[in-house]
Design an enzyme around this catalytic site. Sequence first.
Site, PDB file in Angstrom:
ATOM      1  N   ASP A 130     -22.430 -86.086   1.179  1.00  0.00           N
ATOM      2  CA  ASP A 130     -23.275 -84.967   1.602  1.00  0.00           C
ATOM      3  C   ASP A 130     -22.937 -84.503   3.010  1.00  0.00           C
ATOM      4  OD1 ASP A 130     -24.420 -85.498  -0.791  1.00  0.00           O
ATOM      5  OD2 ASP A 130     -26.294 -86.295   0.019  1.00  0.00           O
ATOM      6  N   THR A 183     -19.924 -91.550  -7.488  1.00  0.00           N
ATOM      7  CA  THR A 183     -18.610 -92.144  -7.238  1.00  0.00           C
ATOM      8  C   THR A 183     -18.427 -92.441  -5.753  1.00  0.00           C
ATOM      9  OG1 THR A 183     -17.774 -89.888  -7.125  1.00  0.00           O
ATOM     10  CG2 THR A 183     -17.395 -91.077  -9.176  1.00  0.00           C
ATOM     11  N   SER A 188     -30.678 -81.120   1.931  1.00  0.00           N
ATOM     12  CA  SER A 188     -31.260 -80.607   3.172  1.00  0.00           C
ATOM     13  C   SER A 188     -31.157 -81.652   4.271  1.00  0.00           C
ATOM     14  CB  SER A 188     -32.721 -80.211   2.953  1.00  0.00           C
ATOM     15  OG  SER A 188     -33.524 -81.345   2.710  1.00  0.00           O
TER      16      SER A 188
HETATM   17  P1  ADP Z   1     -32.467 -83.596   0.012  1.00  0.00           P
HETATM   18  O1  ADP Z   1     -31.437 -84.022   1.016  1.00  0.00           O
HETATM   19  O2  ADP Z   1     -31.979 -83.681  -1.392  1.00  0.00           O
HETATM   20  O3  ADP Z   1     -33.029 -82.241   0.291  1.00  0.00           O
HETATM   21  P2  ADP Z   1     -33.878 -85.812   1.120  1.00  0.00           P
HETATM   22  O4  ADP Z   1     -35.088 -86.566   0.695  1.00  0.00           O
HETATM   23  O5  ADP Z   1     -32.622 -86.561   1.338  1.00  0.00           O
HETATM   24  O6  ADP Z   1     -33.672 -84.619   0.090  1.00  0.00           O
HETATM   25  O7  ADP Z   1     -34.198 -85.078   2.493  1.00  0.00           O
HETATM   26  C1  ADP Z   1     -35.358 -84.265   2.604  1.00  0.00           C
HETATM   27  C2  ADP Z   1     -36.072 -84.592   3.896  1.00  0.00           C
HETATM   28  O8  ADP Z   1     -35.286 -84.153   5.024  1.00  0.00           O
HETATM   29  C3  ADP Z   1     -37.376 -83.868   4.046  1.00  0.00           C
HETATM   30  O9  ADP Z   1     -38.422 -84.596   3.426  1.00  0.00           O
HETATM   31  C4  ADP Z   1     -37.551 -83.827   5.556  1.00  0.00           C
HETATM   32  O10 ADP Z   1     -38.015 -85.074   6.037  1.00  0.00           O
HETATM   33  C5  ADP Z   1     -36.125 -83.669   6.040  1.00  0.00           C
HETATM   34  N1  ADP Z   1     -35.796 -82.248   6.251  1.00  0.00           N
HETATM   35  C6  ADP Z   1     -34.865 -81.525   5.601  1.00  0.00           C
HETATM   36  N2  ADP Z   1     -34.794 -80.243   6.080  1.00  0.00           N
HETATM   37  C7  ADP Z   1     -35.714 -80.168   7.052  1.00  0.00           C
HETATM   38  C8  ADP Z   1     -36.138 -79.124   7.948  1.00  0.00           C
HETATM   39  N3  ADP Z   1     -35.608 -77.907   7.905  1.00  0.00           N
HETATM   40  N4  ADP Z   1     -37.112 -79.426   8.835  1.00  0.00           N
HETATM   41  C9  ADP Z   1     -37.652 -80.648   8.876  1.00  0.00           C
HETATM   42  N5  ADP Z   1     -37.309 -81.657   8.079  1.00  0.00           N
HETATM   43  C10 ADP Z   1     -36.350 -81.438   7.175  1.00  0.00           C
HETATM   44 MG    MG Z   2     -30.647 -85.982   1.164  1.00  0.00          MG
END
Ligand code: ADP
Ligand code: MG
Length: 387
Positions: A175, A38, A130
Amino acid sequence: MGEQRARDVRAGFTELYGSEPEGVWSAPGRVNLIGEHTDYNDGFVMPFALPHRTLAAVSRRADGVLRLHSADVEGPVAELALSDLAPGTDRAWTAYPAGVVWALREAGHPVTGADIHLASTVPAGAGLSSSAALEVVVALALNDLYELGLQRWQLARLCQRAENVYVGAPTGIMDQTASACCEEGHALFLDTRDLSQRQIPFDLAAEGLRLLVVDTRVQHAHSDGEYGKRRAGCEKGAALLGLDALRDVAYDGLDEALERLGNDQEVRRLVRHVVTEDERVERTVALLESGDPRAIGPVLTEGHVSLRDDFRISCPELDLVVQAALGAGALGARMTGGGFGGSAIVLAEATDTDAITKAVEEAFAAAGFAAPRVFEAVPAAGARRVE
Ligand code: ADP
Ligand code: MG
């Protein structure tokens, strides 16, 4: 545990860069309770922050250099010149923090460099955001250190810009806002049109309830393309109806709107999901504010059915979590996040969660799926300075 982690990140920084950091900041991952797909339709979402957090130890630099390191990624310190930062040039994880610095500078904020060391307990790629935790922790640290005076929602906007433009991932505003603005014991009712927000009491433990997150460990390779298709379909639906966004279709006027869309079945399904999902968010808010958290269970499950049948972004693993959890007595369950894998959430009486976890694990084993990871989500605080 949090304090120990802050000390570890600080020590890691000192080892890498040879001096103490100016401070340590922390930003959480999130799950979305309800309100899926949404946020790019100007609609409602309702995320809450997880206890899983990304920590950043940070110091300023005056020489136009950005140094980045993550304890979660193998490799040496990355060193970037701020003058070289340009959208679409970085395919590595460093694009997320570098994108934040780029977005701040592009908006005219005087950031002259930084040394950053990160460590996270937010599982990457599990639909728990993340990426937003990473962006927001960096943005908050720089906002504090450079005394930029930006508000939380403004930091969220800049982080979204970093992810959309610099990284090149087309995500909505949910997010980053969740990671920046959530409060402990609450879910965040966010209107993505004007970013107005309300903290909604969601203290599960006090109610004898638990919310489980089931990470299916499935990562769909085509999820970006599918996301783009859904987004384009929603925009087409709004255009056909002569509206700015699907948010503007009144729930009471849904049948009439579907009629006007003629026989484009795909657009009709997408529109129906978005409009009914906005209504489910409003219903969830009303139930929680009236002190009836158990009653949101069926609303969550309705949301799953809509994502599965109308929006068509579920997958066998997510459907199996929902089916097995409900079969073992869950109050409600649904997939959460972008879809095609990632995580599902399950609302249950605290006393039932062991049996539900077992039922889900057994169902996965019987279906020949990899074992899921199940953990409890307690609504936690948003981003903050920890040292
Ligand atoms: P989500 O947000 O659902 O976890 P995303 O694909 O949007 O998945 O983001 C994940 C990416 O963010 C990872 O592949 C990496 O590139 C980056 N990332 C996330 N957390 C970290 C971290 N602690 N250290 C380094 N890169 C990170
Ligand atoms: Mg993400």
